[in-house]
Design a protein around this motif. Structure first.
Motif, PDB file in Angstrom:
ATOM      1  N   PRO A  74      -7.991  82.565   8.243  1.00  0.00           N
ATOM      2  CA  PRO A  74      -9.027  82.658   7.202  1.00  0.00           C
ATOM      3  C   PRO A  74     -10.046  81.534   7.318  1.00  0.00           C
ATOM      4  O   PRO A  74      -9.739  80.438   7.806  1.00  0.00           O
ATOM      5  N   SER A  75     -11.256  81.817   6.888  1.00  0.00           N
ATOM      6  CA  SER A  75     -12.344  80.841   6.914  1.00  0.00           C
ATOM      7  C   SER A  75     -12.872  80.637   5.503  1.00  0.00           C
ATOM      8  O   SER A  75     -13.012  81.600   4.740  1.00  0.00           O
ATOM      9  N   VAL A  76     -13.162  79.388   5.162  1.00  0.00           N
ATOM     10  CA  VAL A  76     -13.746  79.056   3.865  1.00  0.00           C
ATOM     11  C   VAL A  76     -15.094  78.395   4.131  1.00  0.00           C
ATOM     12  O   VAL A  76     -15.158  77.349   4.772  1.00  0.00           O
ATOM     13  N   VAL A  77     -16.165  79.015   3.644  1.00  0.00           N
ATOM     14  CA  VAL A  77     -17.515  78.548   3.955  1.00  0.00           C
ATOM     15  C   VAL A  77     -18.361  78.556   2.688  1.00  0.00           C
ATOM     16  O   VAL A  77     -17.991  79.145   1.669  1.00  0.00           O
ATOM     17  N   ILE A  78     -19.520  77.908   2.763  1.00  0.00           N
ATOM     18  CA  ILE A  78     -20.469  78.012   1.659  1.00  0.00           C
ATOM     19  C   ILE A  78     -21.214  79.338   1.772  1.00  0.00           C
ATOM     20  O   ILE A  78     -21.385  79.875   2.866  1.00  0.00           O
ATOM     21  N   ASP A  79     -21.666  79.846   0.641  1.00  0.00           N
ATOM     22  CA  ASP A  79     -22.445  81.087   0.638  1.00  0.00           C
ATOM     23  C   ASP A  79     -23.909  80.729   0.839  1.00  0.00           C
ATOM     24  O   ASP A  79     -24.697  80.651  -0.107  1.00  0.00           O
ATOM     25  N   ASP A  80     -24.272  80.498   2.099  1.00  0.00           N
ATOM     26  CA  ASP A  80     -25.636  80.091   2.441  1.00  0.00           C
ATOM     27  C   ASP A  80     -26.671  81.104   1.973  1.00  0.00           C
ATOM     28  O   ASP A  80     -27.713  80.736   1.412  1.00  0.00           O
ATOM     29  N   GLU A  81     -26.399  82.367   2.222  1.00  0.00           N
ATOM     30  CA  GLU A  81     -27.380  83.401   1.905  1.00  0.00           C
ATOM     31  C   GLU A  81     -27.654  83.472   0.403  1.00  0.00           C
ATOM     32  O   GLU A  81     -28.805  83.503  -0.034  1.00  0.00           O
ATOM     33  N   LYS A  82     -26.585  83.473  -0.399  1.00  0.00           N
ATOM     34  CA  LYS A  82     -26.759  83.557  -1.846  1.00  0.00           C
ATOM     35  C   LYS A  82     -27.434  82.297  -2.394  1.00  0.00           C
ATOM     36  O   LYS A  82     -28.281  82.376  -3.302  1.00  0.00           O
ATOM     37  N   GLY A  83     -27.074  81.117  -1.855  1.00  0.00           N
ATOM     38  CA  GLY A  83     -27.705  79.890  -2.305  1.00  0.00           C
ATOM     39  C   GLY A  83     -29.196  79.896  -2.053  1.00  0.00           C
ATOM     40  O   GLY A  83     -30.000  79.483  -2.904  1.00  0.00           O
TER      41      GLY A  83
END
Length: 357
Positions: free
Chosen positions: A167-176
């Motif tokens: 699994p990967s945990v990332v920031i939601d760049d697109e939504k931000g």
């Protein structure tokens, strides 16, 4: 040091009963459970982690592999991971690859250089009694270091895994980005200059997608002439502002605070008043952003939350594996089975650099 067996004797119950109570397994009366918990509290009893490890082949130790501790995103992520692990009595070993310190931004596509650093670390981890690994990347990209057959559970943090089992945990760049551009549009801005990082960088790609989506949903046509690709440096922010100002923009969206510092430089140099003559918004919410003049409106990265969620994913998996031990199981907020990517939302930080038209 008080043992579990002695706790059982003081409470006139079996060691199994004490273990069940510690584990949260309701196999006894409430009166007995409260009595055991009271004795544990009074005696300061702590389960013998190493003895447990020998029984279940677990050391309650995880390894963090950090690409570079000097990256501004890494310390809060790692602090949060360590805090979550400490709460569950897991020890943490941190391996700092120092990739940026060694090679700056030149190592991304140099497989040999990368492997010369990561391979000894992986060998050390596999030779030690480590239960699992959290890999903390310096920027978002697809990491191919761990495959489906890797011997230990792995969670990818701040980057994407090539393996569907990791699994990967990332920031939601697109939504931000979408939220920030939508905010600019709500203030009346229609010509918004986008100052990005490298064209092939995933942060740039996803933040541009958010920019385009916000424009489209507000009935505004995407104009590629309003997009400038830099290299994340302050100088590239300056250069981007000098190019895009000719496109009659009313607002700049720099997708990193450090680049946005260069936008400020250009506007100050040309006596264009930020927050009045033109608006500026950014991304990251680094410590420097609130000291800009005027204070910078930006998007806060949820770095501590990313670290917390990464630790939860790994610890939940390990606690399931060790379900017969005497430690308390994690309260499961995420089931890592079947999860590919977890995107953690960002937060708008509204300050003084954006004005209404």
């Amino acid at each position: 040091m008080v043992t579990l067996k002695e706790i059982a004797q003081l409470c006139d119950v079996s060691p199994t009963t004490v273990s069940n109570v510690i584990n949260g397994k309701a196999k006894t009366s409430e009166e007995t459970r409260q009595k055991i918990l009271q004795v544990i509290d009074e005696t300061g009893f702590k389960p013998n982690i190493m003895a447990k490890g020998l029984r279940i082949k677990s050391s309650r130790t995880i390894a963090i592999i950090a690409e570079d501790l000097a990256q501004f995103t890494s310390p809060p992520i790692i602090e949060s991971i360590m805090e979550a692990c400490e709460q569950k009595d897991y020890r943490v070993i941190v391996h700092n690859l120092r990739l940026y310190d060694r090679w700056q931004d030149t190592w991304y596509n140099k497989k040999g250089d990368y492997n010369s650093v990561i391979s000894p670390v992986i060998n050390d981890i596999l030779s030690a009694q480590i239960d699992g690994v959290i890999y903390v990347a310096g920027h978002a990209r697809v990491i191919k270091t761990f495959n489906d057959n890797f011997e230990l559970p792995v969670v990818m943090c701040y980057a994407f895994s090539e393996s569907s089992d990791i699994p990967s945990v990332v920031i939601d760049d697109e939504k931000g980005s979408y939220d920030m551009v939508s905010y600019l549009i709500s203030k009346g801005h229609k010509r918004i200059g986008f100052v990005g990082g490298r064209m092939d960088n995933l942060h740039t790609v996803q933040r541009l997608m958010g920019y385009q989506k916000a424009m489209f949903e507000n009935g505004l046509l995407f104009d590629p002439n309003l997009v400038y690709y830099g290299d994340w440096s302050r100088q590239s922010g300056y250069d981007g502002a000098s190019v895009l100002i000719k496109q009659n923009v009313s607002a700049f969206f720099g997708i990193a605070d450090r680049m946005t510092g260069g936008i400020y430089d250009y506007l100050y140099e040309n006596e264009i008043e930020i927050g009045r003559g033109i608006s500026v918004a950014s991304f990251d919410n680094e410590n420097i952003s609130e000291y800009f003049k005027p204070r910078l409106t930006t998007t806060e990265l949820p770095l501590r939350e990313i670290g917390k969620r990464s630790a939860e994913l790994l610890l939940n998996k390990l606690e399931k594996k060790n379900a017969d031990g005497i430690e308390e199981s994690s309260d499961e907020s995420e089931d890592s089975n079947g999860i590919d990517v977890i995107k953690v939302p960002c937060r708008l930080v509204i300050r003084d650099s954006v004005t209404s038209l």
